[in-house]
Motif scaffolding. Sequence first.
Motif, PDB file in Angstrom:
ATOM      1  N   ALA A 408       0.809  -1.224   0.000  1.00 60.10           N
ATOM      2  CA  ALA A 408       0.000   0.000   0.000  1.00 60.10           C
ATOM      3  C   ALA A 408       0.844   1.276   0.000  1.00 60.10           C
ATOM      4  O   ALA A 408       0.603   2.170  -0.821  1.00 60.10           O
ATOM      5  CB  ALA A 408      -0.974  -0.011   1.181  1.00 60.10           C
ATOM      6  N   PRO A 409       1.835   1.424   0.892  1.00 57.51           N
ATOM      7  CA  PRO A 409       2.658   2.639   0.831  1.00 57.51           C
ATOM      8  C   PRO A 409       3.386   2.783  -0.509  1.00 57.51           C
ATOM      9  O   PRO A 409       3.497   3.891  -1.050  1.00 57.51           O
ATOM     10  CB  PRO A 409       3.648   2.450   1.986  1.00 57.51           C
ATOM     11  N   ALA A 410       3.883   1.655  -1.049  1.00 49.12           N
ATOM     12  CA  ALA A 410       4.587   1.697  -2.331  1.00 49.12           C
ATOM     13  C   ALA A 410       3.664   2.162  -3.452  1.00 49.12           C
ATOM     14  O   ALA A 410       4.052   2.972  -4.307  1.00 49.12           O
ATOM     15  CB  ALA A 410       5.154   0.316  -2.656  1.00 49.12           C
ATOM     16  N   PHE A 415       2.022   6.387  -7.127  1.00 51.07           N
ATOM     17  CA  PHE A 415       0.909   7.019  -7.850  1.00 51.07           C
ATOM     18  C   PHE A 415       0.933   8.547  -7.722  1.00 51.07           C
ATOM     19  O   PHE A 415       0.653   9.255  -8.694  1.00 51.07           O
ATOM     20  CB  PHE A 415      -0.423   6.508  -7.300  1.00 51.07           C
ATOM     21  N   TYR A 416       1.236   9.043  -6.520  1.00 46.04           N
ATOM     22  CA  TYR A 416       0.938  10.445  -6.223  1.00 46.04           C
ATOM     23  C   TYR A 416       2.147  11.308  -5.840  1.00 46.04           C
ATOM     24  O   TYR A 416       1.978  12.460  -5.469  1.00 46.04           O
ATOM     25  CB  TYR A 416      -0.094  10.511  -5.101  1.00 46.04           C
ATOM     26  N   TRP A 417       3.360  10.776  -5.929  1.00 48.41           N
ATOM     27  CA  TRP A 417       4.534  11.595  -5.575  1.00 48.41           C
ATOM     28  C   TRP A 417       5.565  11.470  -6.690  1.00 48.41           C
ATOM     29  O   TRP A 417       6.203  10.435  -6.844  1.00 48.41           O
ATOM     30  CB  TRP A 417       5.123  11.134  -4.238  1.00 48.41           C
ATOM     31  N   ASP A 418       5.746  12.526  -7.434  1.00 48.64           N
ATOM     32  CA  ASP A 418       6.639  12.493  -8.591  1.00 48.64           C
ATOM     33  C   ASP A 418       8.089  12.228  -8.211  1.00 48.64           C
ATOM     34  O   ASP A 418       8.857  11.656  -8.992  1.00 48.64           O
ATOM     35  CB  ASP A 418       6.551  13.817  -9.372  1.00 48.64           C
ATOM     36  N   ARG A 419       8.482  12.672  -7.018  1.00 51.64           N
ATOM     37  CA  ARG A 419       9.880  12.505  -6.597  1.00 51.64           C
ATOM     38  C   ARG A 419      10.193  11.070  -6.182  1.00 51.64           C
ATOM     39  O   ARG A 419      11.359  10.671  -6.138  1.00 51.64           O
ATOM     40  CB  ARG A 419      10.185  13.472  -5.449  1.00 51.64           C
ATOM     41  N   PHE A 420       9.198  10.305  -5.876  1.00 51.36           N
ATOM     42  CA  PHE A 420       9.380   8.934  -5.388  1.00 51.36           C
ATOM     43  C   PHE A 420      10.132   8.104  -6.428  1.00 51.36           C
ATOM     44  O   PHE A 420       9.827   8.150  -7.620  1.00 51.36           O
ATOM     45  CB  PHE A 420       8.016   8.309  -5.103  1.00 51.36           C
TER      46      PHE A 420
END
Length: 475
Positions: A408-410, A415-420
Motif C-alpha cells: 500500500a505505501p509503495a 501514484f501520487y509523488w513524482d519525486r518517489f
Amino acid sequence: MIAIFVGYLIITMGLGLWQAQKTKSQSDFVLGGSKLPGWMLALSERATGESAWLLLGFTGFVYSSGLSSIWTGLGCLLGISTAWIVLARKFRAEAHKYQAMTMPEYFSAKFPEKANTIRVVSTVIIVFFFVFYVSAQFAGAGKTIFQTFGLDPFWGQLLAAAVILVYATFGGFMSVVAVDALQSVLMIATLVVTPIILVVMVFNNPDISISGALAAAGPGMDSLTGASVGFGAGLLIFNNLAWFFGYLGGQPQLNARFMGMKDDRNVKIGRNLAVGWTIAAYTGVVVIGLCALAIFGPNAVADPEMILPHVLTSLFPWWLAAILLAGAVAAMISTAQSMLLVAASSISQDVYKGIIKKGKTKDKTLLTISRLATLVIGITGLILALTTSNLIYYIVSYAWAGIGCSFAPAVLLSFYWDRFGSSGLVTALTTGLVTTIIWILTGLDSTVTARAVTFIAAMGLAILVTLLEKKKPVS
C-alpha cells in the motif's frame, strides 16, 4: 443437502473449465486480456476480497467479541470504498501506460533502475504471504464441510483444493473471474437472507433480546470499546480500524481486477456495485453474529468461527441451509483461487520472464509455467492448512499486514509523488515485510496491530529515503 452441495461444486468446476477454453495466452491467464466487463470484475473483486475471513472469521469475531467488533467492519468498509472510489481508475490507467499485468511488473517498468530487485522482493512478499492466505481458505472449507456433513476436515480440505486447482490451473483469470461472479451472488444471498430471517426470529420471541444477550455474555460485550477505557479504548478502536490500511492499493489480487478494467465507464459501474455489495455484506455479518448470540447464547459452539454453519444447520430447512452454506464455501474458493493466480503470475511473469529470460520467452512457455506454479503453490498451501491449528481470523490478519501494508505505501507513493523513486520503493517493500515478521514473532502485535505498524513504518522510511536521495533531474 449433500446432493445440493455436490451439485454446487460440479457447477463451479464446470463453469471454470468452460471458461478455461478461452485462455489462449499469458495475457488471458493473468488479466483476462483486459476485456472482461466492469460488473463481472466488481463481483469477482468482492468475492476475492471477502474470504473465509468474512463469513467464518469475522462472523465468529462478532459473536465472541460483541459490539466492539463493529470497528473492524467499519475499517474494512472505509478501505474498500476508498480503493474503488479513489484508486481503481488510477490502477487501470497506470497498468495501461506501462503495459503491466502484475504489480511487480508495474513497479519494475516505472522504476527500471532497480527492476530486478523490485521483482524479487515483490514476488517473495506475494508468494510467502499468499501461501498462508490460501491455507486459511482451505482450512475454512474443511471446517465448514466438517460442520455440515461430518466429513473429516482433512478430506474436506482435499476436496476444496481439488476443485480449485483443476480449473484455476487451466483457466487462470478467465475461469477465476467467471466463477467469482457466481460465488459473489451466493455469498451476498447468504449475508442478506440469513440476517433477515434471524432478525424476524429475535423480534418475534419476547424472551430473546440482543441487548440482554450482550450484557449476559460477559464484561464489555455490550460496549463499543469492549472492557477497555481511556487509552486502552482508543487503542482497541485503532487496532480494529487498521484493516483500512491494507486496502489502499496493498492487495495484488484485488488490484488485478482494477488493472483488468476495459475503460473508465466500467470502473464506475464496478465501483457502484462493489461498494453497495460491501455495505450489505458487512451489515449482514454483524447482524448474524449478534442475533446468533441472542438466540443460542455465548457457548453454542466450541469454535466461534463455526457459528454461521451452526446457525444455518440448526434453524433453516435442509435445502436452504445447503444453498446458503454453499455461499460460505464460495467465499473461500474465490479467495484461494485468486491468491493462487496472483502468486503464480508473479513467478512466471516477473521472475521467469523478467529476470531469468530478461523479457525474451515464448508466450506458450510462460502459460505453462503459470499453470505449474499455480499447482505447486496450491499444494503447498494445502499442506500448511493440514498442519496448522491457527484460527482463520488471525492467519488472514497476519497475511493482510504483511502484504497489504507492504504494497500500500509503495502504491500510494508511486501514484501520487513524482519525486518517489526506486530506492524508496524497495525500502517500502522490505520494511513492510521485515516489520510484519518481527512484530508478530515478538508478540507486539497483541498490543498494537501489525496492520497499522507495518503501514506506518513502510510509509515513513520510504519517504525518508526518498527525501535523502538526490532529487531526480527534470527530463
